[in-house]
Design a protein around this motif. Structure first.
Motif, short mmCIF file in Angstrom:
data_model
loop_
_atom_site.label_atom_id
_atom_site.label_comp_id
_atom_site.label_asym_id
_atom_site.label_seq_id
_atom_site.Cartn_x
_atom_site.Cartn_y
_atom_site.Cartn_z
N LEU A 57 41.40 46.96 28.11
CA LEU A 57 40.90 46.47 29.29
C LEU A 57 40.59 47.39 30.53
CD1 LEU A 57 39.59 43.58 29.52
CD2 LEU A 57 41.56 42.68 30.47
N THR A 84 37.39 48.25 32.76
CA THR A 84 37.29 48.53 34.17
C THR A 84 36.76 49.88 34.80
OG1 THR A 84 39.14 47.18 34.19
CG2 THR A 84 38.71 48.05 36.21
N LEU A 130 32.95 50.25 34.15
CA LEU A 130 32.28 49.53 34.81
C LEU A 130 32.26 50.11 36.35
CD1 LEU A 130 33.21 45.80 33.79
CD2 LEU A 130 30.86 47.13 33.46
N LEU A 184 28.91 51.13 38.04
CA LEU A 184 28.37 50.83 39.56
C LEU A 184 28.21 52.01 40.59
CD1 LEU A 184 30.87 47.80 40.25
CD2 LEU A 184 28.48 47.58 40.38
N MET A 211 28.14 31.08 27.69
CA MET A 211 29.05 31.15 28.71
C MET A 211 28.85 29.69 29.26
SD MET A 211 27.64 34.54 30.70
CE MET A 211 28.72 34.33 31.92
N LEU A 215 32.48 27.65 29.81
CA LEU A 215 32.75 27.11 31.13
C LEU A 215 33.24 25.78 30.96
CD1 LEU A 215 33.10 27.72 34.30
CD2 LEU A 215 30.66 27.08 34.64
N TRP A 252 36.85 24.41 32.05
CA TRP A 252 36.60 23.89 33.46
C TRP A 252 37.96 23.38 34.01
CZ3 TRP A 252 32.74 24.52 37.15
CH2 TRP A 252 33.04 23.92 38.21
N PRO A 283 42.81 35.45 34.97
CA PRO A 283 41.57 35.47 36.00
C PRO A 283 40.42 35.44 35.29
CG PRO A 283 42.77 37.43 36.28
CD PRO A 283 43.60 36.30 35.39
N THR A 284 40.52 36.23 34.03
CA THR A 284 39.24 36.32 33.34
C THR A 284 38.70 35.07 32.45
OG1 THR A 284 40.70 36.91 31.62
CG2 THR A 284 39.52 38.82 32.89
N PRO A 285 37.53 35.07 32.32
CA PRO A 285 36.95 33.77 31.60
C PRO A 285 37.37 33.64 30.39
CG PRO A 285 35.06 35.19 32.05
CD PRO A 285 36.47 35.89 32.76
N ARG A 334 37.65 30.89 39.86
CA ARG A 334 36.90 31.42 38.67
C ARG A 334 35.75 30.49 38.14
NH1 ARG A 334 36.68 28.76 33.71
NH2 ARG A 334 36.86 30.38 32.00
N ASN A 335 36.15 29.20 38.01
CA ASN A 335 35.04 28.24 37.63
C ASN A 335 33.73 28.43 38.30
OD1 ASN A 335 36.80 27.24 35.78
ND2 ASN A 335 37.11 25.37 36.84
N VAL A 337 31.91 31.71 37.63
CA VAL A 337 31.34 31.95 36.14
C VAL A 337 30.06 30.96 36.54
CG1 VAL A 337 31.55 31.21 33.97
CG2 VAL A 337 33.44 32.01 34.98
N THR A 348 27.46 33.02 38.24
CA THR A 348 27.03 34.11 37.06
C THR A 348 26.26 33.39 36.38
OG1 THR A 348 29.28 35.18 37.35
CG2 THR A 348 27.67 35.90 35.61
N LEU A 350 26.81 43.95 37.12
CA LEU A 350 28.08 44.95 36.61
C LEU A 350 28.98 44.50 37.67
CD1 LEU A 350 26.33 48.40 36.22
CD2 LEU A 350 27.19 47.05 34.45
N TYR A 351 28.96 44.18 38.79
CA TYR A 351 30.17 43.77 39.66
C TYR A 351 30.67 42.57 39.30
CZ TYR A 351 32.64 42.85 43.98
OH TYR A 351 33.72 42.47 44.87
N MET A 409 30.87 41.72 36.07
CA MET A 409 31.47 41.85 35.00
C MET A 409 32.97 42.64 35.25
SD MET A 409 28.24 43.33 32.54
CE MET A 409 29.48 44.22 31.46
N LEU A 410 32.78 43.28 36.33
CA LEU A 410 34.18 44.03 36.90
C LEU A 410 34.99 42.93 37.28
CD1 LEU A 410 35.50 46.60 37.46
CD2 LEU A 410 34.39 46.76 39.66
N PHE A 414 35.30 40.05 36.27
CA PHE A 414 36.03 39.25 35.10
C PHE A 414 36.84 40.02 34.38
CE2 PHE A 414 31.95 36.56 35.99
CZ PHE A 414 32.79 35.41 36.38
N HIS A 415 36.73 41.41 34.26
CA HIS A 415 37.39 42.23 33.39
C HIS A 415 38.59 42.93 34.14
CE1 HIS A 415 33.66 41.37 30.98
NE2 HIS A 415 34.62 41.55 29.96
N LEU A 416 39.06 42.54 35.30
CA LEU A 416 40.20 43.36 35.67
C LEU A 416 41.41 43.00 34.94
CD1 LEU A 416 39.58 42.40 39.55
CD2 LEU A 416 39.28 44.61 38.56
N PRO A 417 41.98 44.29 34.56
CA PRO A 417 43.21 43.99 33.52
C PRO A 417 44.44 43.44 34.45
CG PRO A 417 42.99 46.06 34.21
CD PRO A 417 41.88 45.62 35.04
N HIS A 459 42.13 40.23 41.49
CA HIS A 459 40.88 39.28 41.10
C HIS A 459 40.29 38.42 42.24
CE1 HIS A 459 38.38 36.79 38.63
NE2 HIS A 459 39.03 35.80 39.17
#
Lengths: 265, 248
Positions: free
Chosen positions: A11, A15, A18, A22, A245, A249, A253, A263-265, B165-166, B169, B172, B208-209, B211-212, B214-217, B227
């Motif tokens: 991951l 990051t 990405l 950007l 997606m 969600l 939810w 925090p990631t979906p 987060r909900n 998404v 998005t 891309l922002y 995506m960034l 959502f992909h923070l480790p 996040h």
């Protein structure tokens, strides 16, 4: 080898890639605003990028920017493959859940959508700003012909406010301003249709789009003629990715109290 | 400037300032009354613009921000709790509404002119999707901002992060739907689904922002904080790009 695979699928690499993307894209936005590079971007719009890259007239700086963008995307693709590979086996072996499987599917679909997008730059053909009068024919490929059978322009469009200025297609009523176009293969007519703004002619992967009219005593239509063999593939997978997606969600939810919050979906 | 429309705008702006003021003063009852009143007023203004112009009111920044504010207020009244605290999710969202109205001070308060393409399904869907995505992302920012304020102070902070987060998404998804409609619009009008110009590059930047974000480790507190900062910033990035694309 295993360590390299883990790094490529991490991951942290996602990051980093990405962030680079950007920054790269921000550079592109700045270049696009600069008068020196703006014509280069315009020529990128006019031709397929596989041809644009071979053109000696184009600026090497802009080409380098585009190649850099492609390399960053390729790294992201590699990261996606390695990460998905690991997660796929984790999913099968250990903790299977519908949400995880769905997220993996969304990532697969994203990969294919990105690939379809890139293919659109490279394969097929594209001709922009093709100006044809009534009765004229354009040959996009050997044996294929596109003929303008009829041009219908409202009187007001023929004589716009400032003389010699072509009317903008945005200001023309598409019901009163259109062209009839026919497609032929090996001399035989295969398709005929009226074209107006936002109503193109599609036949397989080929598309003829009305971009405008030129005013004057001998009015012409301005056409864009394109052929994108991966377009259908791209247009089907994109909404599937969005639906995936949405479903993910809906499943996630409500917060699962047993899981630590990610925090990631 | 269309006078009744401009008067409506200034009345709404003043009402939302009062809503925020009541929240900061800790007076929930007048806040609720004014919030509902402003929402109805906003709906009436959006509805009148729709009737007067004959198209969905999304074709200039004034119209689309009014629609976005309406959606944002509905989301806020439905998904956030009416508590007595002066600083809460609603405080941040009312501040965002005032920011949107503040930006509109520099734009003509009038409906967009009628064009032949403004009833095309893809064109409408593109613009409505963008307004909806902005509203939902601003809601997400409200949750993230509150999470950052109550960091390590409240037991329910994980819920705030999860709701943020909900909404992000969901924002998005709406953004992607809008992009897909934009792709079809571009394909029908220009013969290709991508153009190398500011509009498309900035859309890719937003994507891309997201995506960034959502992909923070990581899964720890630092990661959660990072996040939420990035998530809260997202609506500002989107807003900045939207404004930059619409010169007054």
């Amino acid at each position: 080898m295993k360590a390299l695979g883990e790094k490529l699928g991490s991951l942290s690499l996602t990051t980093t890639t990405l962030i680079i993307l950007l920054l790269w894209l921000s550079g592109g936005i700045l270049l696009n605003a600069a008068p020196t590079f703006f014509p280069g971007f315009e020529s990128m719009n006019r031709t397929l990028l596989s041809e644009w890259l071979r053109s000696p007239q184009e600026r090497i700086f802009l080409k380098s920017w585009f190649i850099g963008l492609c390399l960053c995307m390729a790294l992201l693709g590699l990261n996606l493959i390695f990460c998905s590979w690991r997660r796929f086996f984790n999913l099968l072996k250990k903790n299977f859940s519908a949400a995880k499987a769905l997220m993996l599917l969304v990532h697969f679909l994203f990969g294919f959508v990105a690939l379809g997008h890139f293919s659109g730059f490279m394969f097929g053909y594209r001709y922009e700003d093709i100006r044809l009068a009534q009765g004229q024919v354009f040959q996009p490929a050997p044996g294929h012909g596109i003929k303008v059978e009829k041009i219908q322009m409202a009187d007001a469009s023929r004589t716009p406010g400032s003389p010699g200025r072509s009317p903008s297609v945005f200001d023309l009523n598409p019901r009163q301003n259109f062209a009839e176009v026919s497609l032929s293969e090996e001399g035989k007519e295969s398709r005929r249709q009226e074209l107006s703004f936002l109503t193109p002619l599609r036949s397989g992967a080929q598309q003829v789009t009305l971009r405008g009219f030129t005013a004057g005593s001998d009015p012409k239509v301005v056409l864009a003629i394109s052929n994108n063999p991966t377009l259908q593939f791209f247009l089907i997978l994109y909404p599937l990715m969005i639906a995936g997606m949405g479903l993910h969600l809906a499943i996630t939810w409500r917060k699962n109290p047993q899981r630590t919050n990610s925090p990631t979906p | 400037m269309s006078e009744p429309v401009a008067i409506g705008y200034f009345l709404l702006f003043f009402s939302f300032i009062l809503v925020l003021a009541f929240r900061l003063l800790g007076w929930p009852r007048p806040e609720r009354v004014f919030a509902w009143g402003a929402m109805v007023g906003n709906a009436l203004l959006v509805g009148s613009l729709w009737v007067l112009s004959g198209h969905v009111p999304v074709f200039n920044l004034f119209e689309s921000f009014l629609l976005a504010v309406f959606m944002l207020v509905v989301l806020t009244l439905v998904f956030t709790e009416q508590g007595p605290e002066r600083l809460c999710i609603r405080t941040w969202i009312w501040a965002e509404v005032i920011l949107l109205f503040g930006i509109l001070l520099f734009y003509p308060k009038t409906r967009a002119p009628e064009r032949f393409y403004d009833k095309d399904l893809y064109v409408v869907l593109f613009h409505v999707g963008r307004a909806a995505a902005l509203a939902v992302m601003l809601s997400a920012s409200g949750f993230y901002a509150e999470f950052l304020r109550t960091f390590r102070r409240s037991a329910s902070q994980d819920d705030l992060l999860h709701m943020g987060r909900n909404f992000l998404v969901l924002g998005t998804i709406l953004f992607l739907i809008s992009e897909y409609a934009g792709i079809l619009w571009c394909l029908n009008g220009w013969g290709d689904f991508w153009r190398w110009n500011y509009g498309f590059l900035s859309s890719a930047f937003i994507m891309l922002y997201l995506m960034l974000v959502f992909h923070l480790p990581g899964r720890g507190l630092v990661s959660q904080r990072m996040h939420s900062i990035m998530g809260a910033m997202n609506s500002l990035v989107f807003l900045g790009i939207t404004v930059s694309r619409s010169a007054p």
